[in-house]
Design a protein around this motif. Structure first.
Motif, PDB file in Angstrom:
ATOM      1  N   LEU A   1      17.863 -20.434  19.343  1.00 58.66           N
ATOM      2  CA  LEU A   1      16.919 -21.233  19.362  1.00 58.66           C
ATOM      3  C   LEU A   1      17.244 -22.578  19.035  1.00 58.66           C
ATOM      4  O   LEU A   1      16.322 -23.743  19.261  1.00 58.66           O
ATOM      5  CB  LEU A   1      15.701 -20.846  18.281  1.00 58.66           C
ATOM      6  N   LEU A   2      18.438 -22.947  18.781  1.00 54.48           N
ATOM      7  CA  LEU A   2      18.980 -24.234  18.539  1.00 54.48           C
ATOM      8  C   LEU A   2      19.812 -24.917  19.686  1.00 54.48           C
ATOM      9  O   LEU A   2      19.901 -26.209  19.855  1.00 54.48           O
ATOM     10  CB  LEU A   2      19.966 -24.164  17.179  1.00 54.48           C
TER      11      LEU A   2
ATOM     12  N   HIS B   1      18.048 -27.579  22.014  1.00 57.20           N
ATOM     13  CA  HIS B   1      17.999 -28.949  21.158  1.00 57.20           C
ATOM     14  C   HIS B   1      19.294 -29.557  21.161  1.00 57.20           C
ATOM     15  O   HIS B   1      19.339 -30.996  21.274  1.00 57.20           O
ATOM     16  CB  HIS B   1      17.407 -28.707  19.711  1.00 57.20           C
ATOM     17  N   ARG B   2      20.458 -28.891  20.743  1.00 55.23           N
ATOM     18  CA  ARG B   2      21.697 -29.883  20.717  1.00 55.23           C
ATOM     19  C   ARG B   2      22.139 -30.079  22.144  1.00 55.23           C
ATOM     20  O   ARG B   2      22.356 -31.149  22.280  1.00 55.23           O
ATOM     21  CB  ARG B   2      22.736 -28.736  20.387  1.00 55.23           C
TER      22      ARG B   2
ATOM     23  N   ILE C   1      20.963 -33.631  21.376  1.00 56.87           N
ATOM     24  CA  ILE C   1      22.100 -34.328  20.450  1.00 56.87           C
ATOM     25  C   ILE C   1      23.325 -34.631  21.347  1.00 56.87           C
ATOM     26  O   ILE C   1      23.904 -35.815  21.273  1.00 56.87           O
ATOM     27  CB  ILE C   1      22.337 -33.210  19.619  1.00 56.87           C
TER      28      ILE C   1
ATOM     29  N   GLN D   1      28.777 -28.268  14.654  1.00 54.02           N
ATOM     30  CA  GLN D   1      27.652 -27.887  15.431  1.00 54.02           C
ATOM     31  C   GLN D   1      27.779 -26.654  16.671  1.00 54.02           C
ATOM     32  O   GLN D   1      27.019 -25.907  16.536  1.00 54.02           O
ATOM     33  CB  GLN D   1      26.874 -29.120  15.998  1.00 54.02           C
TER      34      GLN D   1
ATOM     35  N   ASP E   1      23.830 -19.041  15.222  1.00 52.23           N
ATOM     36  CA  ASP E   1      22.508 -19.117  15.364  1.00 52.23           C
ATOM     37  C   ASP E   1      22.390 -18.071  16.335  1.00 52.23           C
ATOM     38  O   ASP E   1      21.043 -17.857  17.127  1.00 52.23           O
ATOM     39  CB  ASP E   1      22.033 -20.315  15.642  1.00 52.23           C
TER      40      ASP E   1
ATOM     41  N   ILE F   1      10.717 -24.002  14.981  1.00 55.32           N
ATOM     42  CA  ILE F   1      11.145 -22.616  14.746  1.00 55.32           C
ATOM     43  C   ILE F   1      10.515 -21.990  13.824  1.00 55.32           C
ATOM     44  O   ILE F   1       9.835 -21.017  13.750  1.00 55.32           O
ATOM     45  CB  ILE F   1      12.886 -22.610  14.983  1.00 55.32           C
TER      46      ILE F   1
ATOM     47  N   ALA G   1      23.662 -21.694   9.821  1.00 57.17           N
ATOM     48  CA  ALA G   1      23.967 -22.388  10.855  1.00 57.17           C
ATOM     49  C   ALA G   1      23.617 -23.936  10.394  1.00 57.17           C
ATOM     50  O   ALA G   1      24.558 -24.874  10.708  1.00 57.17           O
ATOM     51  CB  ALA G   1      23.190 -22.157  12.225  1.00 57.17           C
TER      52      ALA G   1
ATOM     53  N   ASP H   1      26.105 -27.187  10.014  1.00 62.84           N
ATOM     54  CA  ASP H   1      25.710 -28.453  10.727  1.00 62.84           C
ATOM     55  C   ASP H   1      25.741 -29.681   9.734  1.00 62.84           C
ATOM     56  O   ASP H   1      25.324 -30.505  10.281  1.00 62.84           O
ATOM     57  CB  ASP H   1      24.385 -28.057  11.831  1.00 62.84           C
TER      58      ASP H   1
END
Lengths: 415, 415
Positions: A227-228, A231-232, A236, A266, A273, B236, B269, B273
């Motif tokens: 779920l990350l 977004h990354r 980002i 990351q 994740d 989330i 995670a 990060d």
């Protein structure tokens, strides 16, 4: 075409290590990434693939020579690469030998290929990137394709994503592209290898008992479950790409190191994740990070950046030779070789860094003082398999010296 | 008030482990989190803090008794807790002994406290959560404060965030709250400990050479540097909280396990990060995850959920006793005790799980077959310090039996 001449091309192509990571495909088949990435090309003197491709009217079959790394992988990508390059082939003429291959002949001719790495294939050092880039480059030269290296990179990309970045020296950006057919997803050079030539790279090949998740499987699972990741990729990385290009162009090591370390961490964070979670770094990787972070903090400005790919090996980029020599002292303090290992086979590549560090033999390693920034520093003998000292390097080249060819110029078979 | 009577209260409070994690404060001083969290309370029979607080007109000073865990931490939070509870204090009367403390007397009276954990304090098992919750609870009972446990949780929260969740049994939600003064950031019970009573919890206390980042420092650095944390907290976690409450209410183990594991991994995670990155899990933690993931996948439905806090220890939640017994077999296969360790001190807590697993002595451990879902399963002797078998448990209680008090009813000094 019952003649027996052989025409050959031998190419050498470097590996690369991403400093802004590629992780996740938006198209599995075309290998289109979810974000741009940036890499540094490693000096082919220490880490490269050499590939010879040969063609002759006497070849009855496509052959992959012995001594070939990743034979299976090559067999899988070859039909695709071959089709793509044949479609771009031009006339080839060797007036001296009275040979002429016209564009349309390429459809009927068979090729032989042979390839080898000057470094251990199984160590997780991006051998497929160098290998696939080298095959595309060599075939293109053999068949006199006029495409430039960026255009060739879009073909290499479809063998293994990161292979596209091995078509240039220095620092390289893989632009993710926009169009659906993927034709604009290709590599461009950010700066060449002379632009920032005081950087020194030390690779720690870390011993591992764990079997790792392949990067293909890993990134698919991350795309499906993390779920990350989105977004990354969307929020980002685009900003980091701009900052990283700026840092490289300005030779701003502090920014470069900060971005490189943060992006490596990351990437591993989105792996964690993933469901099930993917662990590429192990305790030794963590200890190397801790060693670098503590040193950087104690000095006040970054001396070394670290980055880790899909495995436990650390790639450490030092600001200059002085920092590299100090880094090597610290690394050898924490990770001395096993007692049955000679220094000569423990520190590979550019051994002049060893000399700068004042280390001539294993006694000097034993006598290294603990890094002052760490209290009660323990030593982890045997946790690193070996180190390779190298630097940023050039892109693919043709080797004109026939002695470097891997196939016989008479038979087109492995020497 | 030169009398010499002593009034005492002894309370017992459980620890808890978050299944949706708290990581990151939006207000450092008030300890207000960036997201809701949900925990399971662990059975105080195996893991709890016992605290005795005593008051007497003859006490000249605030005293913390010997044998106290976290003496320093207690000294720091006591003045705040004491002030908050005194402000809520009411009249206390012991008619039998002819003692009366009126509301306003509490300002002048000094208290003595003593506290102890029935489990190792330094093992990273949320001892401060249980300790702080117990102190607030005991003081409130001593001073006859009428506040309910949710209201008390808002005080405990300001000692250590996760302490607020130790004021209830079963499953507990810490609502992050909205108002600026933090008064709505408190714990509520989701379900009590009887609601889902076939769950079994096995804690693996993992040996570690690493000194860990404290969770206070760690979460501050994550808030300051992680580019993923805000996305986690805002986008989330709110969805996961709803899904987790649903899963708990329905005793839906598959959803519960999926959410628990995913949220633990995502917490680690965002730690990774962070700059510099924070590693709480080590190779042993990774191996435990891999063992559970492979088993769950081989069965097809989750048998066990795992979660890790700010350290390498694994908290494993098994669907039922049968799954717990199988899990213990697998864990003891991978992580047998060192040869100088007795089984009795290696598997602690509810030893009936050992019996269910058919393990009576170390010979049975030696003879365990490798889990069929893993090929070439190695054994990692000594990598786990010990296991604790437990289950979900009740919230804080008063212990009326004076023999369980930690202070003497005559002197108010440690027994």
């Amino acid at each position: 075409m019952a003649e027996s001449w052989v025409i050959m091309v031998t190419a050498q192509t470097p590996t690369n290590i991403a400093v802004i990571k590629y992780w996740g495909k938006r198209d599995e088949k075309l290998i289109l990434p979810v974000n741009d990435s940036i890499s540094v090309t490693l000096d082919p003197v220490h880490l490269c693939t050499t590939t010879t491709v040969a063609v002759s009217p006497s070849f009855a079959l496509f052959r992959i020579g012995c001594g070939l790394m990743g034979r299976y992988q090559f067999s899988c990508v070859f039909p695709f690469f071959s089709r793509e390059i044949r479609a771009r082939a031009c006339d080839v003429e060797d007036k001296e030998r009275g040979i002429k291959i016209s564009k349309k002949d390429w459809e009927k001719l068979h090729v032989h290929i042979a390839s080898y790495n000057n470094f251990p294939t199984a160590a997780g050092l991006a051998s497929s990137a160098a290998g696939f880039a080298c095959l595309v480059f060599a075939l293109a030269k053999l068949m006199n394709a006029k495409e430039d290296n960026s255009e060739l990179s879009a073909i290499a990309r479809q063998g293994s994503g990161s292979a596209c970045r091995s078509l240039f020296g220095g620092f390289v950006k893989w632009k993710m592209g926009k169009v659906e057919d993927g034709s604009d997803s290709l590599a461009v050079q950010v700066v060449d290898e002379k632009h920032w030539d005081d950087l020194v790279i030390i690779i720690a090949v870390v011993s591992s008992r764990q079997k790792e998740t392949s990067s293909t499987t890993g990134m698919r699972e991350t795309v499906e479950t993390s779920l990350l990741l989105q977004h990354r990729a969307k929020e980002i990385v685009p900003k980091r790409i701009i900052q990283m290009e700026e840092a490289i162009k300005n030779r701003d090591f502090a920014s470069f190191a900060h971005l490189t370390c943060a992006d490596s961490n990351q990437f591993h964070a989105v792996c964690l994740d993933t469901c099930p979670p993917i662990f590429y770094m192990n305790d030794t990787s963590h200890r190397i990070i801790s060693c670098v972070e503590k040193w950087n903090r104690s000095v006040g400005t970054p001396q070394v950046a670290y980055t880790f790919d899909a495995g436990p090996n650390a790639v450490l980029i030092a600001h200059n030779r002085k920092a590299a020599a100090q880094l090597l002292q610290k690394l050898l303090f924490y990770f001395p070789p096993n007692s049955d290992t000679e220094l000569n086979s423990y520190v590979l590549g550019d051994k002049s860094i060893l000399k700068d560090a004042g280390i001539e033999d294993l006694k000097d390693v034993e006598a290294l003082p603990p890094p002052p920034e760490i209290k009660d520093a323990p030593r982890y003998k045997g946790d690193v398999s070996y180190f390779i000292c190298t630097r940023p390097g050039r892109g693919p080249v043709l080797l004109s010296d026939e002695s470097q060819a891997l196939l016989s110029p008479e038979t087109g078979l492995p020497k």
